[in-house]
Scaffold this active site. Structure first.
Site, PDB file in Angstrom:
ATOM      1  N   GLU A   1       6.923  -0.957  -1.937  1.00  0.00           N
ATOM      2  CA  GLU A   1       7.616  -0.076  -0.988  1.00  0.00           C
ATOM      3  C   GLU A   1       8.975  -0.668  -0.592  1.00  0.00           C
ATOM      4  O   GLU A   1       9.303  -0.795   0.590  1.00  0.00           O
ATOM      5  CB  GLU A   1       6.743   0.183   0.232  1.00  0.00           C
ATOM      6  CG  GLU A   1       5.455   0.897  -0.126  1.00  0.00           C
ATOM      7  CD  GLU A   1       4.487   1.023   1.043  1.00  0.00           C
ATOM      8  OE1 GLU A   1       4.864   0.648   2.170  1.00  0.00           O
ATOM      9  OE2 GLU A   1       3.368   1.490   0.835  1.00  0.00           O
TER      10      GLU A   1
ATOM     11  N   GLU B   1      -1.507   1.810  -4.408  1.00  0.00           N
ATOM     12  CA  GLU B   1      -2.053   1.687  -3.052  1.00  0.00           C
ATOM     13  C   GLU B   1      -2.416   3.061  -2.514  1.00  0.00           C
ATOM     14  O   GLU B   1      -1.670   4.026  -2.680  1.00  0.00           O
ATOM     15  CB  GLU B   1      -1.013   1.026  -2.143  1.00  0.00           C
ATOM     16  CG  GLU B   1      -1.486   0.718  -0.736  1.00  0.00           C
ATOM     17  CD  GLU B   1      -0.451  -0.101   0.024  1.00  0.00           C
ATOM     18  OE1 GLU B   1       0.152  -1.015  -0.582  1.00  0.00           O
ATOM     19  OE2 GLU B   1      -0.221   0.175   1.216  1.00  0.00           O
TER      20      GLU B   1
END
Length: 818
Positions: free
Chosen positions: A436, A514
């Site tokens: 991220e 994820e």
């Protein structure tokens, strides 16, 4: 990992390096350097010098994490991200003698990790600095040692800038340290690259690239010998090559060793070979090291997913953080083994290292247990993350001083060292260069991603991935940055988002890096109804106007996590998924604030006790017949009211009985619903679920209304440990009533005492809001469960653990240290 295990000529007493007399001669090899360190908090002036009085400092052994000792406090600068635990500066010292006879040898100090901003000194001389606390590093001591006299290693660490991460990091030399001794014709640290990925069912080529350096003042003619040894200690084959190096010259020698009918490494049979590499001058062994590897073939497809040895395999993975619950960041091999045992029983077969390099031991255990690893290196690039947290009931953003400020200077070095250390590991399937990353959304991200990916491709054959947000969360306007990875990694992507993504990128390899697990937020065994639910949220001072529905969907039914697995199992091109997380961890307590001090996202709590979500994955990922029902059946205040009872099973059907009366069978055949439910009028008694295959009962689970906690039941996964000062036994305690029924709300205080050669390394109960000390000889249970961890000494003998609690029948168990 290019792990130098030891020369066959080394015996264990070589650890006397740090206390040997001048008459003793150091043997070549890699020596554990963990014991008898001096430690103090703070930055002490002149403490790096050899002449310094450290007699008042604490005596500690490594691995060591002083933050985990506490106390928990709202005043600690680590904030909720660091579990409200202390952090700061500290120092370590260790004195040792080196024989005068060892002058002419080469000495290297090797740290597998020290958190963080380390400075290492030998006899007052600064060897180097390393800001990233997760990376392994090493320094040459040779030119700075006092041969025939005393030497002092000093280590300064600075973890004072807080919050220093988005999760609990620990503070200290929290991984192993080794002293490596060799002659001056040697293989440098991480200099042996051993890999094989062409297994065809009957043969394979073992590729070995060995870097050799000659630090002698003369030319050396020598032989490189590689011996392949199977798991039973039998020599399989041997390869020799003549070589020579001029003085101070370094060169890499490439060899191909062909193996006929090798035993393949797989998840069900993780066979490992030992590759013994020797440098010989005539018949004299100048250098020797051993590395473990396996024979297997990983394949990656944009339309068919992932294959091991030709077998299509879904990655049923979890994300893990590096710490070990009550032990903090200072974990041992047994901590890792137990984690992976519990995960394996859930059906998990893959681990994502979130979001930093893990220890050498972790990857060694993954190799030996057949786990697939996504080895991740960075959580930040050049931009600091400012995650949301909760303070006094309000959401705020707090920048974390983690790694972004060092990234430009250190990223290439840290990534390179991570690859060199870890690339021998047979369990690694892909490398992740980010999680991220903010810059991935901007044009500036593409050249950074390309640079990092190129480093990976230059040093290893396995593909690169990068965990980014998918369509389900944010659209990524800069697809060029994402495309720098070989495998597209998606975090929290929704079903419709993945459909759009597949249409836009039809030829890309993909994995869910994820996604939420099938159970989040509520601690283990916590079922809330009516006022009890509101009081629970009020305790957290949290804005819960819409929290009930939000949490119910994610926690009680786990539908968001279920959808994620549905995305994976119904799409052949999707390699697999990694749920967030596999195991609760300290810090990152979102969506909570104080008093929460650990996450509760996972299907397994901080102490390793399964939650209900654990059994959802077991129902989807395993074949051994099973069934699980919840909630427990001690629901005070719910008499005469409807309660929803849920079941997970891998059977074809499941039937629920209340006090012996059937409440009906339900089929387990739909693709879009992975659980069964019944509306049940609550009354104290017994619930029983029975799973069926072909109308035959194959598994059952019973929950009963329990009386007052009366007895302490204990469970261990092993009863014997090594007398090496580092082995562990985890003792799980369960409180039951006089009839043996689990008392699901029992929170009794347990007192522990140990007789014999062991100590208590940690205690806990899995409650994410408990502030009792982890380093203690007592701890309360939480919802019937409590954990005590025993650590061996260097003495063998019988160990007796005594467990007492007021008003309960005590318990004693005997264990052994050998």
């Amino acid at each position: 990992m290019n792990s130098i295990i030891k020369s066959l000529t080394v015996f264990i007493c070589c650890i006397t390096l740090f206390s040997c007399t001048s008459e003793q001669q150091t043997k070549n090899g890699k020596h554990l350097f963990d014991f008898d360190w001096k430690f103090v908090k703070g930055d002490i002036k002149n403490a790096q010098q050899t002449i310094f009085d450290d007699s008042q400092w604490d005596n500690v052994n490594l691995p060591h994490d002083w933050s985990i000792e506490g106390p928990f406090s709202k005043e600690n600068a680590s904030f909720s991200r660091g579990a409200w635990l202390p952090a700061g500066k500290c120092m370590y010292r260790k004195s040792f003698e080196v024989s005068a006879k060892d002058q002419g040898k080469r000495f290297v100090i090797y740290f597998d990790g020290a958190y963080r901003n380390s400075e290492v000194y030998i006899n007052g001389h600064l060897l180097g600095k390393r800001p990233l606390g997760y990376i392994a590093f090493h320094y040459d001591l040779t030119d700075h040692l006092n041969y025939g006299g005393e030497n002092t290693i000093a280590v300064k660490l600075d973890n004072s800038a807080q919050p220093g991460s988005r999760w609990y990091t620990g503070t200290g030399i929290y991984r192993h340290v080794h002293l490596i001794v060799s002659d001056k014709l040697y293989v440098p640290v991480w200099g042996n690259y051993i890999h094989s990925n062409d297994y065809n069912g009957s043969e394979a080529n073992l590729n070995i690239e060995t870097c050799v350096k000659n630090d002698f003042d003369k030319k050396y003619v020598f032989t490189i010998r590689h011996t392949v040894i199977d798991a039973n200690g039998k020599q399989v084959t041997q390869y020799e090559e003549a070589a020579q190096l001029a003085s101070k010259e370094e060169n890499t020698f490439k060899s191909i060793v062909k193996l006929e009918h090798p035993r393949a490494w797989s998840q069900n049979n993780p066979h490992l070979y030992t590759i013994k590499t020797e440098l010989l001058s005539g018949s004299q062994v100048m250098y020797s090291e051993e590395n473990k590897t396996g024979i297997r073939k990983f394949e990656y497809s944009s339309d068919k997913g992932f294959f091991i040895n030709g077998v299509h395999t879904k990655l049923k993975g979890v994300c893990l953080h590096h710490a070990g619950g009550p032990l903090g960041a200072a974990i041992h091999r047994r901590t890792i083994e137990r984690q992976l045992e519990v995960l394996s029983e859930m059906g998990c077969n893959a681990i994502r290292t979130a979001h930093n390099p893990f220890s050498e031991e972790f990857l060694e255990v993954c190799d030996s247990m057949g786990f697939i690893v996504m080895n991740e290196v960075f959580d930040e690039w050049e931009k600091i993350k400012s995650p949301t947290t909760v303070q006094d009931g309000k959401k705020i953003r707090i920048p974390v001083d983690f790694y972004a400020n060092e990234f430009k200077e250190w990223a290439d070095t840290d990534l390179t060292d991570c690859l060199l250390r870890d690339r021998n590991h047979i369990s690694i399937a892909m490398w992740s260069i980010g999680n991220e990353i903010v810059q991935m959304m901007n044009p500036e991200g593409a050249p950074i991603g390309e640079r990092l990916a190129n480093i990976v491709h230059q040093l290893d054959y396995r593909p690169v991935t990068n965990g980014v947000y998918g369509y389900g969360w944010n659209k990524w306007p800069n697809s060029d940055a994402v495309a720098t990875s070989d495998i597209y990694g998606y975090n929290y992507i929704k079903d419709d988002g993945l459909t759009k993504e597949r249409k836009a990128q039809p030829n890309t390899m993909a994995v869910i890096t994820e996604h939420e697990s099938a159970q989040s937020f509520y601690p283990r065994g916590t079922y809330l109804y009516g006022k009890e639910k509101q009081e629970w949220w009020d305790k957290l001072n949290y804005k819960h106007d819409d929290a009930y529905e939000w949490v119910e969907k994610r926690d009680i039914r786990g539908e968001v996590g279920m959808e994620a697995w549905r995305i994976v199992k119904t799409r052949p091109h999707m390699m697999g998924m990694f749920i967030w997380t596999g195991w609760d961890y300290l810090g990152e307590v979102i969506p909570f604030g104080w008093p929460a001090r650990s996450s509760s996202f996972a299907p397994i709590d901080l102490c390793g006790f399964p939650k209900d979500g654990y059994f959802f994955y077991q129902s989807q990922w395993t074949e051994e017949p099973m069934v699980h029902i919840y909630p427990h059946w001690n629901l005070d205040g719910m008499e005469g009211k409807k309660v929803t009872v849920y079941a997970y099973t891998n059977g074809q059907e499941v039937e629920l009985f209340q006090d012996g009366k059937s409440l009906g069978k339900q089929k387990n055949e739909t693709e879009d619903v992975e659980y069964q439910e019944w509306e049940v009028i609550y009354k104290p008694g017994v619930l029983k679920a029975v799973a069926y295959n072909n109308n035959q009962a194959v598994a059952s689970k019973t929950v009963a209304t329990a009386g007052k906690a009366n007895t302490i039941e204990v469970k261990t996964r092993k009863n014997e440990m090594k007398a090496n000062g580092q082995d562990l036994i985890y003792v799980e305690c369960t409180l039951t009533d006089k009839d043996g029924n689990v008392a699901p709300k029992a929170n009794n205080m347990l007192n522990f005492s140990v007789e014999g050669p062991a100590s208590i390394a940690g205690v806990g109960n899995g409650d994410n809001m408990c502030h009792e000390a982890f380093k203690a000889n007592k701890h309360s249970a939480f919802n019937s469960k409590c954990l005590v961890i025993l650590q061996s000494t260097k003495e063998a003998g019988t160990i007796k653990l005594n467990i007492q609690s007021d008003g309960m029948v005590g318990k004693s168990i005997e264990l052994t240290s050998k």
